[in-house]
Scaffold this motif. Structure first.
Motif, PDB file in Angstrom:
ATOM      1  N   PHE A 160       0.829  -1.190  -0.030  1.00  0.00           N
ATOM      2  CA  PHE A 160       0.069  -0.040   0.136  1.00  0.00           C
ATOM      3  C   PHE A 160       0.923   1.266   0.040  1.00  0.00           C
ATOM      4  O   PHE A 160       1.606   1.299   0.711  1.00  0.00           O
ATOM      5  N   ARG A 161       0.545   2.329  -0.907  1.00  0.00           N
ATOM      6  CA  ARG A 161       1.358   3.520  -0.873  1.00  0.00           C
ATOM      7  C   ARG A 161       0.276   4.601  -0.278  1.00  0.00           C
ATOM      8  O   ARG A 161      -0.869   4.595  -0.798  1.00  0.00           O
ATOM      9  N   SER A 162       0.938   5.665   0.309  1.00  0.00           N
ATOM     10  CA  SER A 162       0.113   6.774   0.623  1.00  0.00           C
ATOM     11  C   SER A 162       0.907   7.891   0.923  1.00  0.00           C
ATOM     12  O   SER A 162       2.117   7.923   1.153  1.00  0.00           O
TER      13      SER A 162
ATOM     14  N   GLY B 160      -5.052   0.140  -3.712  1.00  0.00           N
ATOM     15  CA  GLY B 160      -3.465   0.214  -3.406  1.00  0.00           C
ATOM     16  C   GLY B 160      -2.928   1.508  -2.983  1.00  0.00           C
ATOM     17  O   GLY B 160      -1.550   1.658  -2.692  1.00  0.00           O
ATOM     18  N   SER B 161      -3.673   2.472  -2.826  1.00  0.00           N
ATOM     19  CA  SER B 161      -2.892   3.697  -2.466  1.00  0.00           C
ATOM     20  C   SER B 161      -4.251   4.605  -1.587  1.00  0.00           C
ATOM     21  O   SER B 161      -5.407   4.323  -1.772  1.00  0.00           O
ATOM     22  N   GLN B 162      -3.534   5.520  -0.895  1.00  0.00           N
ATOM     23  CA  GLN B 162      -4.431   6.737  -0.411  1.00  0.00           C
ATOM     24  C   GLN B 162      -3.741   8.195  -0.672  1.00  0.00           C
ATOM     25  O   GLN B 162      -2.509   8.309  -0.195  1.00  0.00           O
ATOM     26  N   ILE B 163      -4.258   8.878  -1.351  1.00  0.00           N
ATOM     27  CA  ILE B 163      -3.742   9.993  -1.955  1.00  0.00           C
ATOM     28  C   ILE B 163      -4.589  11.399  -0.781  1.00  0.00           C
ATOM     29  O   ILE B 163      -5.551  11.275  -1.074  1.00  0.00           O
ATOM     30  N   VAL B 164      -3.878  11.963   0.003  1.00  0.00           N
ATOM     31  CA  VAL B 164      -4.297  13.161   0.606  1.00  0.00           C
ATOM     32  C   VAL B 164      -4.083  14.344  -0.141  1.00  0.00           C
ATOM     33  O   VAL B 164      -2.979  14.784  -0.028  1.00  0.00           O
ATOM     34  N   PHE B 165      -5.008  14.791  -0.923  1.00  0.00           N
ATOM     35  CA  PHE B 165      -4.788  16.099  -1.624  1.00  0.00           C
ATOM     36  C   PHE B 165      -5.252  17.403  -0.795  1.00  0.00           C
ATOM     37  O   PHE B 165      -6.313  17.386   0.104  1.00  0.00           O
TER      38      PHE B 165
ATOM     39  N   PRO C 263       1.097   3.855   5.372  1.00  0.00           N
ATOM     40  CA  PRO C 263      -0.240   3.401   6.015  1.00  0.00           C
ATOM     41  C   PRO C 263      -1.394   3.995   5.227  1.00  0.00           C
ATOM     42  O   PRO C 263      -1.480   5.085   4.617  1.00  0.00           O
ATOM     43  N   GLN C 264      -2.717   3.601   5.787  1.00  0.00           N
ATOM     44  CA  GLN C 264      -3.966   4.194   5.254  1.00  0.00           C
ATOM     45  C   GLN C 264      -4.200   5.301   6.558  1.00  0.00           C
ATOM     46  O   GLN C 264      -4.481   5.113   7.748  1.00  0.00           O
ATOM     47  N   TYR C 265      -4.243   6.478   6.122  1.00  0.00           N
ATOM     48  CA  TYR C 265      -4.125   7.598   7.210  1.00  0.00           C
ATOM     49  C   TYR C 265      -5.843   7.885   7.649  1.00  0.00           C
ATOM     50  O   TYR C 265      -6.060   8.251   8.722  1.00  0.00           O
ATOM     51  N   PHE C 266      -6.881   7.689   6.651  1.00  0.00           N
ATOM     52  CA  PHE C 266      -7.995   7.950   6.711  1.00  0.00           C
ATOM     53  C   PHE C 266      -8.857   6.615   6.454  1.00  0.00           C
ATOM     54  O   PHE C 266      -8.526   5.968   5.394  1.00  0.00           O
ATOM     55  N   PRO C 267      -9.871   6.213   7.209  1.00  0.00           N
ATOM     56  CA  PRO C 267     -10.662   5.191   7.067  1.00  0.00           C
ATOM     57  C   PRO C 267     -11.349   5.115   5.694  1.00  0.00           C
ATOM     58  O   PRO C 267     -11.465   6.167   4.997  1.00  0.00           O
TER      59      PRO C 267
END
Length: 313
Positions: free
Chosen positions: A11-13, A60-65, A182-186
């Motif tokens: 997982f990428r974040s 596969g990822s979580q991007i926080v914009f 990690p996954q920052y947000f659920p």
């Protein structure tokens, strides 16, 4: 996909800041990337005043914009502070998107945004937005001259925030530059903004759309939850009702009349649209009670800006 079911290290974040001069489509792009409206949109410059975070989560990822205010030459203290917020959003992120328009020549604002991105040791991507209104020749010209005018970027991506063309390619470029993390947000979370902030921004967006005579910075909206508000109707589902006290601030008495409108029509129309959109976002019924106040020159007074949340960084 639940985080516990993911393979370790797969997982990428990370965090991505979106910068550019006013009206290049940053908020529309962030909303498109997130897949839901998290930032208000207007055709008027400097509509976005705060750094607003939108969250895109896939298997596969979580991007926080981080959607930032448009960088501009400030004419008020509010303008200076919104510029500070945009600059501050460049710190400690994993990538930077510098957004320019495909249908307009590069200008000082574009160069300023690019220089800020190049000043930090962070991967940067030039996003040439608005393919939907620019011809192929204009897009190719922008891409060909970008390095000479704006400096070198790690990637160059033409896209349309309005139609979604090219957005998948942009996501791919960003994911390739994210660290494993990690996954920052659920799952299901698309923004970290509280419901009161969302309500205030939606009311301001609708007022700007309805009250066309006013400049964006003539209006400030704050919202607080007040469970004691009485909507005037007996309601067996009252416990499911989100009760909001909305305060709209303008700088002059004449602006107050424009915001309210003849017989209250302007304010009523704006609030109706804002309430319906907020109910759809939150999945609950909303009641809004409003008051319009005149606070002279609020955008130039440090005490007023501090009270409204536009504190100096």
């Amino acid at each position: 996909m639940n985080e516990s079911n993911r393979e370790p290290g797969a997982f990428r974040s990370g965090f991505v800041t979106v910068v550019g001069r006013p009206n290049v489509g940053k908020s529309t792009l962030v909303n498109r990337l997130v897949g839901q409206k998290v930032s208000i949109v207007s055709d008027r410059p400097q509509t976005t005043r705060s750094a607003i975070r939108g969250v895109r989560t896939t298997d596969g990822s979580q991007i926080v914009f981080v959607d930032t205010p448009g960088l501009h030459r400030p004419r008020t203290l509010l303008g200076e502070r919104t510029n500070q917020r945009a600059r501050g959003a460049l710190d400690e992120v994993d990538a930077i998107c510098v957004v320019v328009e495909a249908n307009a020549s590069y200008g000082p604002g574009d160069r300023f945004a690019a220089d800020l991105a190049h000043a930090v040791d962070t991967p940067s991507i030039l996003v040439v937005n608005k393919l939907d209104v620019a011809g192929t020749d204009a897009v190719l010209e922008h891409l060909a001259s970008a390095a000479a005018v704006l400096g070198e970027f790690d990637a160059y991506v033409p896209c349309s925030a309005l139609t979604g063309e090219g957005v998948d390619a942009l996501v791919g470029e960003l994911e390739a530059r994210l660290p494993e993390g990690p996954q920052y947000f659920p799952d299901g979370v698309v923004t970290d903004q509280p419901e009161t902030f969302l309500a205030a921004e939606l009311v301001r967006e609708k007022l700007l759309r309805v009250a066309r005579e006013e400049l964006p910075h003539s209006i400030a909206v704050t919202v607080e939850i007040d469970e004691d508000l009485d909507d005037g109707r007996p309601d067996p589902q009252a416990d499911d009702l989100l009760r909001l006290l909305v305060t709209i601030r303008v700088e002059r008495e004449s602006q107050k009349g424009i915001v309210i409108g003849k017989g209250g029509a302007t304010l009523k129309e704006a609030l109706t649209h804002a309430r319906r959109e907020l109910e759809a976002l939150l999945g609950t019924r909303v009641f809004m009670q409003t008051k319009v106040k005149v606070e002279r020159d609020w955008q130039r007074r440090p005490q007023s800006l501090d009270r409204l949340g536009f504190t100096e960084r």
